[in-house]
Design an enzyme around this catalytic site. Structure first.
Site, PDB file in Angstrom:
ATOM      1  N   ARG A 221     -56.586 -72.433  -5.275  1.00  0.00           N
ATOM      2  CA  ARG A 221     -55.121 -72.286  -5.290  1.00  0.00           C
ATOM      3  C   ARG A 221     -54.699 -71.008  -6.005  1.00  0.00           C
ATOM      4  O   ARG A 221     -53.766 -70.325  -5.570  1.00  0.00           O
ATOM      5  CB  ARG A 221     -54.486 -73.460  -6.036  1.00  0.00           C
ATOM      6  CG  ARG A 221     -54.718 -74.794  -5.375  1.00  0.00           C
ATOM      7  CD  ARG A 221     -54.035 -75.867  -6.195  1.00  0.00           C
ATOM      8  NE  ARG A 221     -54.259 -77.175  -5.584  1.00  0.00           N
ATOM      9  CZ  ARG A 221     -53.416 -78.181  -5.653  1.00  0.00           C
ATOM     10  NH1 ARG A 221     -52.287 -78.059  -6.322  1.00  0.00           N
ATOM     11  NH2 ARG A 221     -53.684 -79.329  -5.072  1.00  0.00           N
ATOM     12  N   PHE A 241     -69.908 -66.217   0.943  1.00  0.00           N
ATOM     13  CA  PHE A 241     -70.474 -67.469   0.420  1.00  0.00           C
ATOM     14  C   PHE A 241     -69.373 -68.538   0.515  1.00  0.00           C
ATOM     15  O   PHE A 241     -68.929 -69.105  -0.472  1.00  0.00           O
ATOM     16  CB  PHE A 241     -70.963 -67.322  -1.027  1.00  0.00           C
ATOM     17  CG  PHE A 241     -71.957 -66.207  -1.235  1.00  0.00           C
ATOM     18  CD1 PHE A 241     -73.315 -66.417  -1.029  1.00  0.00           C
ATOM     19  CD2 PHE A 241     -71.527 -64.942  -1.631  1.00  0.00           C
ATOM     20  CE1 PHE A 241     -74.233 -65.382  -1.233  1.00  0.00           C
ATOM     21  CE2 PHE A 241     -72.432 -63.912  -1.827  1.00  0.00           C
ATOM     22  CZ  PHE A 241     -73.781 -64.119  -1.630  1.00  0.00           C
ATOM     23  N   ASP A 263     -71.385 -67.188   5.597  1.00  0.00           N
ATOM     24  CA  ASP A 263     -72.283 -68.121   4.919  1.00  0.00           C
ATOM     25  C   ASP A 263     -73.606 -68.153   5.648  1.00  0.00           C
ATOM     26  O   ASP A 263     -73.675 -67.877   6.848  1.00  0.00           O
ATOM     27  CB  ASP A 263     -71.678 -69.530   4.853  1.00  0.00           C
ATOM     28  CG  ASP A 263     -72.262 -70.351   3.705  1.00  0.00           C
ATOM     29  OD1 ASP A 263     -71.630 -70.417   2.628  1.00  0.00           O
ATOM     30  OD2 ASP A 263     -73.367 -70.904   3.879  1.00  0.00           O
ATOM     31  N   ALA A 291     -75.044 -62.900   2.935  1.00  0.00           N
ATOM     32  CA  ALA A 291     -73.790 -62.264   2.498  1.00  0.00           C
ATOM     33  C   ALA A 291     -74.041 -60.888   1.871  1.00  0.00           C
ATOM     34  O   ALA A 291     -73.193 -60.004   1.968  1.00  0.00           O
ATOM     35  CB  ALA A 291     -73.055 -63.174   1.529  1.00  0.00           C
ATOM     36  N   ASP A 311     -68.556 -65.855  -3.990  1.00  0.00           N
ATOM     37  CA  ASP A 311     -68.891 -67.088  -4.722  1.00  0.00           C
ATOM     38  C   ASP A 311     -70.323 -67.517  -4.413  1.00  0.00           C
ATOM     39  O   ASP A 311     -70.550 -68.541  -3.763  1.00  0.00           O
ATOM     40  CB  ASP A 311     -67.892 -68.194  -4.326  1.00  0.00           C
ATOM     41  CG  ASP A 311     -68.116 -69.488  -5.080  1.00  0.00           C
ATOM     42  OD1 ASP A 311     -68.825 -69.479  -6.100  1.00  0.00           O
ATOM     43  OD2 ASP A 311     -67.569 -70.524  -4.641  1.00  0.00           O
ATOM     44  N   CYS A 351     -71.715 -69.256 -10.937  1.00  0.00           N
ATOM     45  CA  CYS A 351     -71.956 -70.622 -11.423  1.00  0.00           C
ATOM     46  C   CYS A 351     -73.319 -70.720 -12.090  1.00  0.00           C
ATOM     47  O   CYS A 351     -73.895 -71.795 -12.184  1.00  0.00           O
ATOM     48  CB  CYS A 351     -71.799 -71.635 -10.296  1.00  0.00           C
ATOM     49  SG  CYS A 351     -72.901 -71.364  -8.920  1.00  0.00           S
TER      50      CYS A 351
HETATM   51  N1  SAH Z   1     -67.007 -70.799  -1.998  1.00  0.00           N
HETATM   52  C1  SAH Z   1     -67.338 -72.186  -1.759  1.00  0.00           C
HETATM   53  C2  SAH Z   1     -68.625 -72.610  -2.437  1.00  0.00           C
HETATM   54  C3  SAH Z   1     -69.802 -71.717  -2.172  1.00  0.00           C
HETATM   55  S1  SAH Z   1     -71.347 -72.386  -2.630  1.00  0.00           S
HETATM   56  C4  SAH Z   1     -66.180 -73.059  -2.206  1.00  0.00           C
HETATM   57  O1  SAH Z   1     -65.301 -72.580  -2.901  1.00  0.00           O
HETATM   58  O2  SAH Z   1     -66.170 -74.236  -1.865  1.00  0.00           O
HETATM   59  C5  SAH Z   1     -72.431 -71.147  -2.148  1.00  0.00           C
HETATM   60  C6  SAH Z   1     -72.599 -70.975  -0.651  1.00  0.00           C
HETATM   61  O3  SAH Z   1     -73.446 -69.860  -0.452  1.00  0.00           O
HETATM   62  C7  SAH Z   1     -73.242 -72.129   0.087  1.00  0.00           C
HETATM   63  O4  SAH Z   1     -72.415 -72.509   1.142  1.00  0.00           O
HETATM   64  C8  SAH Z   1     -74.559 -71.549   0.656  1.00  0.00           C
HETATM   65  O5  SAH Z   1     -74.838 -72.020   1.970  1.00  0.00           O
HETATM   66  C9  SAH Z   1     -74.253 -70.090   0.695  1.00  0.00           C
HETATM   67  N2  SAH Z   1     -75.373 -69.157   0.567  1.00  0.00           N
HETATM   68  C10 SAH Z   1     -76.449 -69.216  -0.235  1.00  0.00           C
HETATM   69  N3  SAH Z   1     -77.157 -68.088  -0.143  1.00  0.00           N
HETATM   70  C11 SAH Z   1     -76.519 -67.274   0.748  1.00  0.00           C
HETATM   71  C12 SAH Z   1     -76.735 -65.965   1.252  1.00  0.00           C
HETATM   72  N4  SAH Z   1     -77.774 -65.232   0.842  1.00  0.00           N
HETATM   73  N5  SAH Z   1     -75.855 -65.460   2.126  1.00  0.00           N
HETATM   74  C13 SAH Z   1     -74.792 -66.183   2.550  1.00  0.00           C
HETATM   75  N6  SAH Z   1     -74.535 -67.424   2.086  1.00  0.00           N
HETATM   76  C14 SAH Z   1     -75.380 -67.966   1.211  1.00  0.00           C
END
Ligand code: SAH
Length: 412
Positions: A221, A241, A263, A291, A311, A351
């Site tokens: 938000r 991500f 993603d 990513a 993220d 995180c």
């Molecule tokens: N932004 C989201 C949470 C992201 S969690 C929210 O706010 O709800 C991290 C994400 O990164 C996951 O969906 C995972 O599938 C993805 N991920 C992990 N490694 C990655 C990479 N190298 N490239 C792209 N996505 C990746």
């Protein structure tokens, strides 16, 4: 003599001075190297200092790196009644949060009910995902008490079902088997979860974490609100991500003209598309890619965005990963800052429990310095937050402030 639940109490576990000092400072963990003699098996045990003076009670483990997980400083044995009282207290805190306007819990059906050590229940996580509860445990001492804890959750909250997500890799650290099992009632393959503004379809059996990233709820938000305020109408957005598009879909709701979700998981992007349709939002562009590579490619192509979220999953899973992780965070944020149009906002998250906020800010400053070396850019910090308040942070336990969300704006 066995205790009523059939789990005999353990003899006291002695900790070295360094372990005792950590506990005295409010940290709930003592590492294996700071325990004088490991316990014979996992369970709850009295903890004493090296002279045998009682310190309190903890969950202890013979081989895990985290040998002692603190419960309390009294002399009362940790039994089912004590754990149930802790569960009740955690639920009371959530009930209080529901009355706090800043927690913005109106209509929210995706919440964390138990946040492990921070709620005084070592290794235990309970999330509410709409009609069901999802339970995770990473602490062997708690396991024999799970049936009683689940029975109390059912009695108090009457969910349609309770799912045990006992599939986290961390369970191996405590020698626990992995399994996903319905512990009570019915658990549908997908459940609807409302975050107060948008509705999501979540797969509680196979989704990441317990199925959703509830900790980012308020940051979604905040980011959308900053984008609406600063990025102007019809802005272009990138959610790197994205998982289900928590940031990106809130940006669409806030009036973004275009949103690209990136993603590595096809299932996550499919759920994002479903959620966009379910909420009557335009379809986001979904790019299944690494990513890091996608950001590089967009940069090479000269793309620009007014709102970007970065993220990644925890890049430092262990303390020794930190140097590499910091290089990763710098790379991601450098690329993102280069892609940011003048006046645009960057919501950047980490995180990694092992990365402190101050270090994360240093990495961001470093990335901004490199990104702006030629451009003479000024970057403002619009705000810094952690996880939503249903994921409490325990003072003296920096690992419980695992999520850092920093909202930046390139002023020029
Ligand atoms: N932004 C989201 C949470 C992201 S969690 C929210 O706010 O709800 C991290 C994400 O990164 C996951 O969906 C995972 O599938 C993805 N991920 C992990 N490694 C990655 C990479 N190298 N490239 C792209 N996505 C990746």
């Amino acid at each position: 003599m066995p205790s009523p639940n059939g789990v005999a109490p353990l003899p006291p576990v002695a900790v070295a001075d360094r372990g005792a000092a950590r506990l005295a400072a409010g940290h709930p963990w003592v590492y294996r190297s700071d325990v004088l003699a490991p316990p014979a098996r996992a369970g709850f045990a009295p903890v004493v200092d090296r002279r045998g003076r009682p310190l309190g009670w903890a969950a202890v483990h013979p081989t895990s790196q985290i040998a002692v997980r603190w419960v309390h400083a009294g002399d009362a044995p940790v039994d089912a009644a004590l754990l149930l009282a802790r569960l009740d207290a955690a639920l009371e805190r959530r009930a209080a949060l529901a009355r706090d306007p800043d927690a913005a819990m109106d209509g929210v059906t995706g919440t964390r009910l138990v946040h492990a050590e921070a709620d005084g229940l070592p290794g235990l996580v309970v999330d509410r995902l709409g009609p069901v509860l999802v339970v995770q445990s990473g602490c062997a001492a708690i396991e024999p008490h799970l049936p009683a804890l689940v029975a109390r959750l059912v009695a108090r909250l009457a969910p349609e079902g309770v799912l045990g997500r006992f599939d986290a890799k961390a369970r191996a650290l405590e020698g626990l088997p992995t399994d996903v099992a319905v512990l009570h009632g019915q658990v549908a393959d997908t459940v609807e979860v409302h975050d107060g503004l948008l509705t999501w379809s979540v797969d509680p059996r196979a989704g990441q974490k317990t199925g959703a990233f509830l900790d980012q709820r308020l940051n979604h938000r905040r980011f959308a609100s900053a984008a609406r305020t600063y990025a102007g109408s019809g802005f272009r957005a990138l959610d790197a991500f994205a998982y289900h598009g928590g940031f990106g879909l809130h940006l669409l709701r806030a009036g973004a003209a275009t949103v690209e979700l990136v993603d590595a998981s096809a299932a996550a992007l499919a759920a994002a598309r479903t959620a966009a349709a379910r909420n009557g939002l335009p379809e986001p562009a979904c790019v299944r890619a690494d990513a890091f590579e996608r950001l590089r490619a967009l940069d090479r192509a000269g793309a620009r965005f007014e709102a970007i979220s970065v993220d990644p999953p925890a890049l430092a899973k262990r303390a020794k990963d930190l140097p590499r992780a910091m290089a990763g965070y710098k790379e991601l944020n450098l690329r993102a800052l280069r892609l940011l149009a003048p006046g645009g906002v960057l919501g950047t998250s980490s995180c990694s429990a092992h990365l402190q906020e101050a270090e994360f800010l240093n990495v961001l400053a470093d990335a901004a310095a490199d990104a702006t070396a030629q451009g003479g850019r000024t970057v403002h910090v619009l705000g810094r937050w952690g996880a939503a308040p249903d994921h409490p942070e325990r003072l003296g336990f920096p690992e419980s402030r695992y999520l850092k969300f920093v909202l930046l704006r390139a002023v020029d």
